[in-house]
Design an enzyme around this catalytic site. Sequence first.
Site, PDB file in Angstrom:
ATOM      1  N   HIS A  79      25.280  -2.872 -23.315  1.00 19.82           N
ATOM      2  CA  HIS A  79      25.596  -2.041 -22.146  1.00 19.82           C
ATOM      3  C   HIS A  79      24.326  -1.464 -21.541  1.00 19.82           C
ATOM      4  O   HIS A  79      24.182  -1.397 -20.312  1.00 19.82           O
ATOM      5  CB  HIS A  79      26.555  -0.921 -22.552  1.00 19.82           C
ATOM      6  CG  HIS A  79      27.254  -0.271 -21.407  1.00 19.82           C
ATOM      7  ND1 HIS A  79      26.930   0.983 -20.938  1.00 19.82           N
ATOM      8  CD2 HIS A  79      28.263  -0.713 -20.612  1.00 19.82           C
ATOM      9  CE1 HIS A  79      27.712   1.290 -19.920  1.00 19.82           C
ATOM     10  NE2 HIS A  79      28.529   0.285 -19.694  1.00 19.82           N
TER      11      HIS A  79
ATOM     12  N   HIS B 222      27.528  -2.256 -12.628  1.00 19.59           N
ATOM     13  CA  HIS B 222      28.369  -1.158 -12.160  1.00 19.59           C
ATOM     14  C   HIS B 222      28.350  -1.071 -10.636  1.00 19.59           C
ATOM     15  O   HIS B 222      27.415  -1.531  -9.987  1.00 19.59           O
ATOM     16  CB  HIS B 222      27.907   0.173 -12.765  1.00 19.59           C
ATOM     17  CG  HIS B 222      28.203   0.298 -14.217  1.00 19.59           C
ATOM     18  ND1 HIS B 222      27.260   0.113 -15.190  1.00 19.59           N
ATOM     19  CD2 HIS B 222      29.366   0.569 -14.879  1.00 19.59           C
ATOM     20  CE1 HIS B 222      27.808   0.260 -16.384  1.00 19.59           C
ATOM     21  NE2 HIS B 222      29.081   0.541 -16.220  1.00 19.59           N
TER      22      HIS B 222
ATOM     23  N   HIS C  84      32.995  -6.077 -18.230  1.00 23.79           N
ATOM     24  CA  HIS C  84      33.497  -5.302 -19.360  1.00 23.79           C
ATOM     25  C   HIS C  84      34.608  -6.034 -20.102  1.00 23.79           C
ATOM     26  O   HIS C  84      34.770  -5.845 -21.316  1.00 23.79           O
ATOM     27  CB  HIS C  84      33.949  -3.919 -18.892  1.00 23.79           C
ATOM     28  CG  HIS C  84      32.819  -3.009 -18.535  1.00 23.79           C
ATOM     29  ND1 HIS C  84      32.295  -2.946 -17.259  1.00 23.79           N
ATOM     30  CD2 HIS C  84      32.087  -2.151 -19.294  1.00 23.79           C
ATOM     31  CE1 HIS C  84      31.298  -2.067 -17.248  1.00 23.79           C
ATOM     32  NE2 HIS C  84      31.151  -1.571 -18.461  1.00 23.79           N
TER      33      HIS C  84
ATOM     34  N   HIS D 243      37.316   5.666 -14.653  1.00 24.79           N
ATOM     35  CA  HIS D 243      36.263   5.232 -15.571  1.00 24.79           C
ATOM     36  C   HIS D 243      35.237   6.334 -15.801  1.00 24.79           C
ATOM     37  O   HIS D 243      34.951   6.729 -16.938  1.00 24.79           O
ATOM     38  CB  HIS D 243      35.591   3.976 -15.020  1.00 24.79           C
ATOM     39  CG  HIS D 243      34.286   3.645 -15.670  1.00 24.79           C
ATOM     40  ND1 HIS D 243      33.072   3.856 -15.049  1.00 24.79           N
ATOM     41  CD2 HIS D 243      34.000   3.130 -16.884  1.00 24.79           C
ATOM     42  CE1 HIS D 243      32.099   3.472 -15.844  1.00 24.79           C
ATOM     43  NE2 HIS D 243      32.620   3.036 -16.979  1.00 24.79           N
TER      44      HIS D 243
ATOM     45  N   HIS E 179      34.430   8.984 -19.238  1.00 26.26           N
ATOM     46  CA  HIS E 179      33.091   9.003 -19.832  1.00 26.26           C
ATOM     47  C   HIS E 179      32.532  10.426 -19.861  1.00 26.26           C
ATOM     48  O   HIS E 179      32.047  10.900 -20.893  1.00 26.26           O
ATOM     49  CB  HIS E 179      32.143   8.104 -19.035  1.00 26.26           C
ATOM     50  CG  HIS E 179      32.096   6.693 -19.515  1.00 26.26           C
ATOM     51  ND1 HIS E 179      31.389   6.302 -20.620  1.00 26.26           N
ATOM     52  CD2 HIS E 179      32.675   5.561 -19.026  1.00 26.26           C
ATOM     53  CE1 HIS E 179      31.520   4.998 -20.800  1.00 26.26           C
ATOM     54  NE2 HIS E 179      32.303   4.528 -19.852  1.00 26.26           N
TER      55      HIS E 179
ATOM     56  N   PHE F 156      24.914   6.264 -19.210  1.00 26.14           N
ATOM     57  CA  PHE F 156      25.125   4.825 -19.302  1.00 26.14           C
ATOM     58  C   PHE F 156      24.425   4.171 -20.500  1.00 26.14           C
ATOM     59  O   PHE F 156      25.024   3.380 -21.218  1.00 26.14           O
ATOM     60  CB  PHE F 156      24.663   4.150 -18.012  1.00 26.14           C
ATOM     61  CG  PHE F 156      25.665   4.231 -16.900  1.00 26.14           C
ATOM     62  CD1 PHE F 156      26.844   3.513 -16.953  1.00 26.14           C
ATOM     63  CD2 PHE F 156      25.441   5.038 -15.798  1.00 26.14           C
ATOM     64  CE1 PHE F 156      27.782   3.584 -15.938  1.00 26.14           C
ATOM     65  CE2 PHE F 156      26.367   5.117 -14.771  1.00 26.14           C
ATOM     66  CZ  PHE F 156      27.534   4.396 -14.841  1.00 26.14           C
TER      67      PHE F 156
ATOM     68  N   HIS G 164      37.372   1.228 -22.599  1.00 24.70           N
ATOM     69  CA  HIS G 164      37.279   0.077 -21.694  1.00 24.70           C
ATOM     70  C   HIS G 164      38.401  -0.935 -21.919  1.00 24.70           C
ATOM     71  O   HIS G 164      38.739  -1.692 -20.996  1.00 24.70           O
ATOM     72  CB  HIS G 164      35.906  -0.570 -21.801  1.00 24.70           C
ATOM     73  CG  HIS G 164      34.924   0.067 -20.864  1.00 24.70           C
ATOM     74  ND1 HIS G 164      34.858  -0.259 -19.518  1.00 24.70           N
ATOM     75  CD2 HIS G 164      34.007   1.035 -21.054  1.00 24.70           C
ATOM     76  CE1 HIS G 164      33.934   0.475 -18.939  1.00 24.70           C
ATOM     77  NE2 HIS G 164      33.403   1.282 -19.842  1.00 24.70           N
TER      78      HIS G 164
END
Length: 585
Positions: free
Chosen positions: A169, A190, A199, A321, A325, A341, A354
């Site tokens: 990632h 992204h 993903h 999303h 997070h 990230f 995810h």
Amino acid sequence: MAKNCSSTLYPYFYWIRNNKSKAPEAAFSLSQYFTFLLFFLLLLFIGPSKPIKDYDDDEPKILIYGTTTSHPSNGSLPSLSRPISIDPNLTNCVPIKPSFGNPTIINCCPPVSHNIIDFEFPVNPKIKVRPAAHLVNVTYIQNYKEAVRRMKALPPDDPRNFYQQANIHCTYCDGAYQQAGFPNLDFQIHESWLFFPFHRWYIYFYERILASLIVDLDPNFAIPFWNWDSPDGMQIPAYYHIDPKSPLYDSLRNVNHLPPALINLDYEYGRKDQNKPETNLQIVYRSVVSTAKTPSLFFGAAYRAGDKSFPGGGSVEMVLHGAVHQWTGEGKNYGEDMGTFYSAARDPIFYSHHANIDRLWTIWKTLGGKRKDITDSDWLESGFLFYDENKNLVRVKVKDCLDTTKLGYVYQDVDVQWLNAKPTSQSSGRLPLVFDSSVGVGAEHAAGTFKETKFPLVLDSSVRTIVTRPRKSRRNKEKEEDEEVLVIEGIEFERDLAVKFDVYINDEDDVQGGPTKTEFAGSFIQMPYKHKHKQSKMKTNLRLGITELLEDLDAEDYNAILVTLVPKFGKGNVTIGGIKVEFYK
């Protein structure tokens, strides 16, 4: 011949599209120059045999003020077949440097292999069922913990090792990889149409590796999905946090958000959570149903070879999303692990989060209308590299991940309550008659009622602006063909900042009420990129489908709408380039 022509002309298309100061340095022959000239003369006087589409059936044609134009994402020209992928030479992967704290270099790059194989579907796979995380039994939990424990125990340089998997990632979203053929452009997964397929592939191989490590315990193991879109699943599952010695435990989660706290999909840094399950359900409804009626609104903007990063994410990525997070990540120390990230995948719950995002993709495609996968070949042929359970470096393409049954998995059937969670109107939604064409007064008079807003502007407080609508009073057939879209463009801010602002339409209240209000159109949520970059700022766009919202507000006959932007965090550090209304096919 067509292939040679495209190869000859491509440098000019790339030069024109990026507005370079000089033409590309290429040694063209005289015949190639004549070919170039003839090509444009044919376009000018004859025209193509059929309309050129930038997003094929999906990248929408836009109707602006009665004029039909193509909708190129990120300023690109009509496609000359430009699927995007990373440079396959992994030795060109570069370490990243954090933009905070200790300036130690972080090397997320994987072990190097020059032997790349193409993905092949499993032969007659037994379909595995990914279970809801809150519904699994004790035996499943024990096997899951053991799988992650064994993965963490693999040698550090083994590409199957847990932390090597987490680094995937980091490499794909923090500037470690460059685009194949464009060494000066980062490859970014992204805020574009790559978000969902990347993903899906990522957790697919992660799952395969885990399953291979516990064949002796559970030959049909599948990872759980965190069912945060259901009231029963809105807490962090207990087995992720209750035992500090568990391989599923992560110390860098927000301690204020452990059970019995419910997830807050309207999360704001520094504000005490006062969320209710009903509010979460309404936010999911908006993100998956009402603002995502076309593929481009759901998946995000097109992102092709040679494009700059961040053309604009889809509705789920930009709200659900990011909210999960940021809510999960540790509230101090720069939001690690889930809250930024590069470190997010170090938390085992990342993969369950995810998996649920991936599940929403499968549900979205069952809702009818235009909700279907993109058919643009540049999306279908875009590719990634992953190591499999046998340590093979595998090249995959988007087109091969669209049917999960071919990959060998489905999701457990659970109640989807948010499908019936459409926000109900709490007010008439009627603005002053200056917006109402039925009395012969249009937006030009509305400008005298509300203070004129000039763009670009710094979003340091709530901002209201009048936005003219190119079309109004549309019939049902027109609304089925063209989705009305609010476009907030040129959203610019420092990459290492977390940003959120809310968007309202035709809301006159001085205090906005959040996602429970009918006038609430959506949010822009951005996690921080905590790495130094040659360009410290990022620029992107937000697109919100508003056809259903205008119906609910009884505002379909208005010449204009009143748009309000309300900063939640990152206040004073975000610039807005402009706001407009477009219509997407």
